[in-house]
Design a protein around this motif. Structure first.
Motif, PDB file in Angstrom:
ATOM      1  N   SER A 155      -7.135  -2.830   0.605  1.00 50.72           N
ATOM      2  CA  SER A 155      -8.475  -3.421   0.585  1.00 50.72           C
ATOM      3  C   SER A 155      -9.427  -2.717   1.560  1.00 50.72           C
ATOM      4  CB  SER A 155      -8.397  -4.914   0.904  1.00 50.72           C
ATOM      5  OG  SER A 155      -7.930  -5.116   2.224  1.00 50.72           O
ATOM      6  N   TYR A 156      -9.011  -1.544   2.061  1.00 50.21           N
ATOM      7  CA  TYR A 156      -9.823  -0.711   2.965  1.00 50.21           C
ATOM      8  C   TYR A 156     -10.171  -1.418   4.277  1.00 50.21           C
ATOM      9  CZ  TYR A 156     -10.185   2.070  -1.240  1.00 50.21           C
ATOM     10  OH  TYR A 156      -9.871   2.800  -2.355  1.00 50.21           O
ATOM     11  N   SER A 157      -9.315  -2.309   4.722  1.00 51.68           N
ATOM     12  CA  SER A 157      -9.498  -2.987   6.010  1.00 51.68           C
ATOM     13  C   SER A 157      -8.662  -2.249   7.051  1.00 51.68           C
ATOM     14  CB  SER A 157      -9.062  -4.452   5.904  1.00 51.68           C
ATOM     15  OG  SER A 157      -9.823  -5.137   4.965  1.00 51.68           O
ATOM     16  N   PHE A 158      -9.131  -1.069   7.433  1.00 45.22           N
ATOM     17  CA  PHE A 158      -8.346  -0.194   8.290  1.00 45.22           C
ATOM     18  C   PHE A 158      -8.107  -0.767   9.684  1.00 45.22           C
ATOM     19  CE2 PHE A 158     -10.508   2.763   5.286  1.00 45.22           C
ATOM     20  CZ  PHE A 158      -9.381   3.039   4.537  1.00 45.22           C
ATOM     21  N   GLY A 159      -9.095  -1.428  10.234  1.00 46.75           N
ATOM     22  CA  GLY A 159      -8.932  -2.050  11.549  1.00 46.75           C
ATOM     23  C   GLY A 159      -7.889  -3.153  11.527  1.00 46.75           C
ATOM     24  N   ASP A 160      -7.894  -3.950  10.460  1.00 47.23           N
ATOM     25  CA  ASP A 160      -6.907  -5.018  10.327  1.00 47.23           C
ATOM     26  C   ASP A 160      -5.505  -4.441  10.103  1.00 47.23           C
ATOM     27  OD1 ASP A 160      -8.901  -6.902  10.642  1.00 47.23           O
ATOM     28  OD2 ASP A 160      -9.180  -7.210   8.477  1.00 47.23           O
ATOM     29  N   ALA A 161      -5.419  -3.346   9.376  1.00 47.72           N
ATOM     30  CA  ALA A 161      -4.126  -2.687   9.170  1.00 47.72           C
ATOM     31  C   ALA A 161      -3.583  -2.182  10.507  1.00 47.72           C
ATOM     32  CB  ALA A 161      -4.268  -1.530   8.183  1.00 47.72           C
ATOM     33  N   GLN A 162      -4.452  -1.604  11.311  1.00 45.03           N
ATOM     34  CA  GLN A 162      -4.049  -1.135  12.638  1.00 45.03           C
ATOM     35  C   GLN A 162      -3.578  -2.296  13.497  1.00 45.03           C
ATOM     36  OE1 GLN A 162      -3.814   1.972  14.015  1.00 45.03           O
ATOM     37  NE2 GLN A 162      -3.025   0.984  15.834  1.00 45.03           N
ATOM     38  N   GLN A 163      -4.278  -3.426  13.424  1.00 44.60           N
ATOM     39  CA  GLN A 163      -3.901  -4.607  14.208  1.00 44.60           C
ATOM     40  C   GLN A 163      -2.528  -5.144  13.783  1.00 44.60           C
ATOM     41  OE1 GLN A 163      -5.487  -5.706  16.870  1.00 44.60           O
ATOM     42  NE2 GLN A 163      -3.979  -7.302  17.189  1.00 44.60           N
TER      43      GLN A 163
END
Length: 145
Positions: free
Chosen positions: A48-56
């Motif tokens: 879903s292109y939520s890169f910051g959330d993936a990193q978290q």
């Protein structure tokens, strides 16, 4: 964490061996479940292109689940090299190795150079017929069991 798996020899079917055996304890099952949840979370967030959330989600796996909880809980098991503890020690090392391997591959798109270096240093790398680089290794997928 690497010092706990220095004398560990992984197999190509490590996850299946671990899950089918009776040696894994509640702490091992907890860590595998947290790993699978993190894999699912990161994959969903990257899709879903939520890169910051993936990193978290990756950060939570490494810091909260692996370092804060699992590593501290397996220290007595790993340090006990008695014959009676062989199966429990193997299960703890297998769980740790699986978590570090999948965790590094999970984190690789966000930290490519560091994860490549650490992945190359995992004990047993190069003996399983796997890819030569973490960049060519399959990205982790959640396995329901």
């Amino acid at each position: 964490a690497m010092q706990f798996v220095e004398d560990f020899a992984p197999t190509a079917t490590l996850l299946e061996d671990l899950m089918s055996g009776s040696a894994n304890s509640v702490r091992d099952k907890f860590m595998i479940s947290r790993l699978m949840k993190s894999v699912q979370d990161v994959n969903d967030k990257l899709s879903s292109y939520s890169f910051g959330d993936a990193q978290q989600s990756s950060y939570q796996l490494w810091l909260d689940d692996l370092c804060d909880v699992y590593l501290e809980s397996i220290k007595p098991v790993i340090k006990d090299t008695s014959e009676a503890n062989t199966k429990a020690r193997w299960a703890a090392q297998a769980t740790l190795w699986l978590t570090m391997d999948a965790g590094l591959r999970l984190l690789h798109p966000m930290m490519p150079f560091v994860t490549e270096e650490l992945w190359q240093r995992l004990p047993g790398r190069g003996t399983l017929g796997e890819a030569e680089s973490i960049m060519l290794a399959p990205y982790p997928e959640c396995q329901e069991k």
